[in-house]
Scaffold this motif. Structure first.
Motif: not given
Length: 158
Positions: A101-123
């Motif tokens: 899952i990729k989730i927007f975190k915040k804008n750093i500039s007009v061209l760049v943003e930060e995002y969270w990436e989650y990995l959930f292991d179903g096993n």
């Protein structure tokens, strides 16, 4: 069909050429194509078959994933925070039983943003969370942009 805020899923309906319902169910997020919950399938005579799509996820069904994202404050199940496709994207690998899952975190500039990436292991039932930088839609036209220091590719090299 997309329900109103605060829901994080969409409904999907498909019909036979004669107008009868062929199948229906929920999709996790908006455009992921990931079937969640109970789906109803009909043959051309109207015979119903139900399938519980959540079984394929192992230990992390869609609601459990949303609960963690809500608890971490990256979404809000009451207000619909970050529910837009541009801010929240769901991916699922059936072979690994792994949500990404990729989730927007915040804008750093007009061209760049930060995002969270989650990995959930179903096993294993474990999950990880990390943050990265990426170019946003405003940068799509400029192909000569330098690599970002905190991009996923650069962080993996370190």
């Amino acid at each position: 069909m997309i329900p109103p805020v605060p829901y994080y899923f969409s409904y999907y309906y498909r019909y036979f050429e004669n107008g009868n319902l062929q199948f229906s169910g929920k999709i996790g997020g908006f455009k992921s194509g990931i079937a969640i919950g109970k789906w109803k399938y009909f043959d051309e005579t109207g015979k119903l078959t139900e399938v519980d799509e959540d079984k394929k996820f192992g230990l992390w069904d869609f609601d459990k994933v949303l609960s963690v994202l809500d608890k971490d404050g990256v979404i809000n199940l009451k207000t619909g925070k970050n529910r837009e496709f541009e801010k929240l994207q769901f991916f699922f690998d059936k072979d690994k039983k792994e949500w990404k899952i990729k989730i927007f975190k915040k804008n750093i500039s007009v061209l760049v943003e930060e995002y969270w990436e989650y990995l959930f292991d179903g096993n294993t039932g474990k999950y990880t969370r990390d943050w990265y930088e990426r170019y946003n839609k405003n940068a799509e036209k400029d192909m000569n942009l330098p690599p970002l220091k905190n991009s996923k590719a650069n962080k993996k090299k370190q």
